[in-house]
Design a protein around this motif. Structure first.
Motif, short mmCIF file in Angstrom:
data_model
loop_
_atom_site.label_atom_id
_atom_site.label_comp_id
_atom_site.label_asym_id
_atom_site.label_seq_id
_atom_site.Cartn_x
_atom_site.Cartn_y
_atom_site.Cartn_z
N ASN A 507 0.93 -3.85 -4.20
CA ASN A 507 2.03 -3.48 -3.29
C ASN A 507 2.89 -4.73 -3.10
OD1 ASN A 507 3.75 -2.85 -1.23
ND2 ASN A 507 2.20 -1.80 0.03
N THR A 509 5.59 -5.20 -1.76
CA THR A 509 6.30 -5.42 -0.50
C THR A 509 5.34 -5.92 0.59
OG1 THR A 509 6.02 -3.13 0.19
CG2 THR A 509 8.04 -3.67 -1.00
N ASP A 510 4.07 -6.01 0.24
CA ASP A 510 3.10 -6.46 1.24
C ASP A 510 2.62 -7.87 0.88
OD1 ASP A 510 1.55 -6.35 3.46
OD2 ASP A 510 0.05 -4.98 2.65
C1 LIG Z 1 3.14 -1.39 0.93
O1 LIG Z 1 3.15 -2.28 2.00
C2 LIG Z 1 4.14 -1.98 2.97
C3 LIG Z 1 4.16 -3.13 3.97
O2 LIG Z 1 2.88 -3.38 4.49
C4 LIG Z 1 3.81 -0.65 3.61
O3 LIG Z 1 4.79 -0.34 4.56
C5 LIG Z 1 3.77 0.42 2.51
O4 LIG Z 1 3.34 1.63 3.06
C6 LIG Z 1 2.83 0.01 1.41
N1 LIG Z 1 2.97 0.93 0.30
C7 LIG Z 1 1.94 1.60 -0.20
C8 LIG Z 1 2.26 2.50 -1.36
O5 LIG Z 1 0.79 1.49 0.21
#
Ligand SMILES: *[C@@H]1O[C@H](CO)[C@@H](O)[C@H](O)[C@H]1NC(C)=O
Ligand SMILES: *[C@@H]1O[C@H](CO)[C@@H](O)[C@H](O)[C@H]1NC(C)=O
Ligand SMILES: *[C@@H]1O[C@H](CO)[C@@H](O)[C@H](O)[C@H]1NC(C)=O
Ligand SMILES: *[C@@H]1O[C@H](CO)[C@@H](O)[C@H](O)[C@H]1NC(C)=O
Ligand SMILES: *[C@@H]1O[C@H](CO)[C@@H](O)[C@H](O)[C@H]1NC(C)=O
Ligand SMILES: *[C@@H]1O[C@H](CO)[C@@H](O)[C@H](O)[C@H]1NC(C)=O
Ligand SMILES: *[C@@H]1O[C@H](CO)[C@@H](O)[C@H](O)[C@H]1NC(C)=O
Length: 569
Positions: A507, A509-510
């Motif tokens: 992920n 974005t995390d």
């Molecule tokens: C990825 O991480 C972001 C931020 O923590 C979160 O909002 C998002 O749901 C995550 N995406 C998945 C596919 O788990």
């Protein structure tokens, strides 16, 4: 901040230089193609030598390696894709990155776990070569189906030195006169079980195989994997004399840097398990190791490298003895590096240069060095005790950033085989393709411009943000974070992101933590400026170079637009 702007300005100037040098290179290529590649020669034999845990920056006595380098193309900026044995070896032997082999630990066989990928030796075998493996080439065990991938990769069953069975046993004489399973294990070889050491046995077997195949109908591909300088430092005791303790110094940056995110740190658990280390009662996870013991670890590592060098020298001189130096390509590399106390770290298991950078030396007879006249030696053996400070001319330095996944296409092309085609976006179903690039041209042209935009990608998994017992090498099921790292000429940039080990998804974005080191001022990677850099274009520029889909790039754009993800100020 001004410094950073100036810095990126410099990059742009270099880019213009780069454009210029590309034209120069194309010109040189045209000249060289005409001069060099007549395609008329017999196929070249290949001798691939893989050292275990050998870092690239070292001040050691290694006359035989230096001699090989003096006749070779020497890649000064070569990087492994993951700084641990199994994943790195499977990656460069299949020319796929760990995200495609799906091997981040030692616990699966890629043919059933990821895809039925063709290996480098298998490709040579399918092109009529006799392929042979001695010592540690594939990672043993499940990772190569308990057979070093025989019979796919090799023409004959592979060889492992019998004395390796004693590698971790209590065979090291301690200061109490008793035998221990120590990290520091300089021994009297004649007192060892079997009276020998693994790398000595591997040299003898490789020499035997060379004698067997030298007059064969088909060309050969012989891979020799030396076990040293991997721990424990079970080495012939005389090599310590080359490195008196009073001459040893600590790493230039022996402390854990203040700005180092905890997820980036590797707590060097494998060396802690040895009896001599346990006796020191070193605090987990950060230590430090007492200074006098740090000096002794460095001394033993250096001595292990000189020992490996002497085995290499014996092996290479056999090429002369059998008149094979004129038609055998020699490739020397390592699976990854090893921290010798830099950042307060030991061992591999990280994304830093000390762990990811590897030596990469390629000798091609008649190309990187003239073929010697009959009777004259190409690789005379040098006894390191008689010639500890022997100096050789430098080989043909290649400064471009390259990767170990480049090895497969490069060696194939240099041997006259067609390099595998580039892998498509998703290549799990494709048997033969490469995620690297052939560097044959870098070896064949006399002088190459530097591509300042070239990037090497490495990655490292972690089970948690804070160092714990399995942080060095988590099993697949325990991986929660992946550190993706890019290394250019001028920076190392790493993001540690959430990773799911069930569906192999990162992920992007995390982001748990980031690291950015500008190498001009910080070659040792001690000053992490990830959290302080505010110059937007820098990150956009970095983001555009990342291979992991558009998500991270978009994230970086988002990041630079002013909204900040978790964990950044
Ligand atoms: C990825 O991480 C972001 C931020 O923590 C979160 O909002 C998002 O749901 C995550 N995406 C998945 C596919 O788990
Ligand atoms: C994998 O590929 C090899 C040839 O490279 C082939 O012999 C073997 O049958 C294949 N295995 C599977 C399971 O497809
Ligand atoms: C792995 O080795 C076993 C035992 O030799 C063999 O039966 C099996 O077919 C091998 N796996 C593959 C994918 O070739
Ligand atoms: C090594 O061991 C052998 C056999 O025990 C002994 O004869 C020899 O003197 C030892 N060498 C050294 C340098 O201690
Ligand atoms: C150790 O250092 C001293 C002083 O610099 C030097 O003279 C000597 O040659 C060194 N010894 C070795 C084995 O390198
Ligand atoms: C080891 O160190 C810890 C503190 O780091 C201390 O509590 C303990 O007593 C020490 N054990 C020995 C055997 O010295
Ligand atoms: C992978 O698994 C995680 C957690 O189980 C989930 O959040 C994510 O959406 C999955 N990603 C894909 C591409 O299936």
């Amino acid at each position: 901040m001004t410094d950073n702007i100036t810095y990126w300005g410099t990059i742009n100037k270099l880019y213009i230089l780069y454009i210029f040098s590309v034209h120069l290179l194309l010109f040189l290529f045209t000249v060289v193609v005409v001069v060099n590649l007549c395609g008329c020669a017999d196929p070249l034999n290949v001798l691939l030598i893989v050292s275990d845990d050998l870092r690239s920056s070292l001040e050691v006595s290694s006359p035989n390696l230096d001699q090989l380098a003096s006749k070779s193309a020497v890649f000064l900026n070569a990087f492994a894709q993951q700084a641990v044995c199994g994943p790195s070896r499977i990656s460069f032997l299949t020319s796929r990155r760990p995200d495609t082999t799906r091997l981040y630990d030692f616990n699966s066989y890629w043919r059933v776990h990821a895809g039925n990928y063709t290996t480098l030796p298998q490709y040579f075998k399918s092109n009529g070569y006799t392929t042979m493996s001695v010592g540690k080439v594939f990672h043993p065990g499940i990772a190569s189906n308990f057979s070093d991938d025989y019979p796919y990769s090799w023409s004959v069953p592979t060889y492992h030195p019998p004395s390796f069975a004693y590698e971790k046993r209590k065979v090291c004489k301690g200061q109490d006169g008793k035998l221990h399973a120590n990290l520091l294990c300089a021994v009297n070889v004649s007192e060892m079980p079997l009276g020998t050491l693994p790398d000595m046995e591997s040299t003898a077997e490789a020499q035997r195989l060379l004698r067997t195949v030298k007059d064969g109908q088909s060309p050969f591909f012989l891979a020799v994997g030396y076990h040293k300088p991997h721990v424990p430092f079970r080495i012939p005791q005389e090599f310590l004399k080359l490195y008196p303790l009073e001459n040893m110094s600590l790493a230039p940056d022996p402390d854990v840097p203040k700005g180092l995110p905890s997820v980036a740190y590797n707590p060097w658990t494998d060396i802690r398990k040895r009896e001599d280390m346990q006796a020191l009662n070193i605090s987990f996870p950060y230590g430090p190791i007492p200074k006098d013991f740090q000096l002794r670890i460095r001394q033993h590592y250096f001595a292990a490298v000189s020992y490996m060098d002497s085995e290499l020298g014996k092996l290479l001189s056999t090429l002369d003895d059998l008149d094979l130096a004129k038609n055998t390509m020699v490739v020397f590399t390592s699976d990854h590096g090893w921290s010798l106390g830099e950042h307060g770290e030991w061992a591999k298991y990280s994304n830093f240069d000390v762990a990811t950078q590897v030596p990469l030396i390629i000798y091609v007879p008649g190309v990187t060095s003239a073929v010697e006249k009959p009777g004259k030696k190409t690789f005379p053996f040098w006894d390191v005790f008689q010639h500890p400070h022997m100096r050789f001319s430098e080989g043909r330095a290649v400064r471009n950033v390259v990767e170990l996944v480049d090895l497969f296409p490069t060696v194939s092309e240099l041997a006259g085989l067609k390099p595998p085609p580039p892998c498509p976006h998703s290549s799990f179903a494709v048997q033969l393709c490469t995620e690297g690039s052939s560097r044959a041209l870098s070896i064949q042209v006399l002088k190459e411009g530097i591509d300042v935009e070239a990037i090497a990608y490495s990655q490292y998994p972690r089970p948690s943000d804070a160092p714990q017992a399995d942080s060095d090498l988590p099993s697949l099921a325990d991986i929660r974070i992946m550190g993706y790292s890019v290394r250019s000429h001028s920076y190392r940039f790493t993001v540690w992101v959430t990773f799911d080990p069930v569906n192999f998804t990162a992920n992007l974005t995390d982001i748990h933590a980031g690291e950015l080191y500008l190498l001009k001022d910080d070659p040792g990677q001690d000053h992490n400026i990830y959290n302080s850099i505010m110059h937007g274009t820098a990150l956009v520029k970095l983001g555009s170079r990342l291979p992991w889909g558009t998500a991270l790039r978009q994230h970086l754009l988002y990041f630079t637009a002013g909204s900040k993800p978790n964990g950044t100020p």
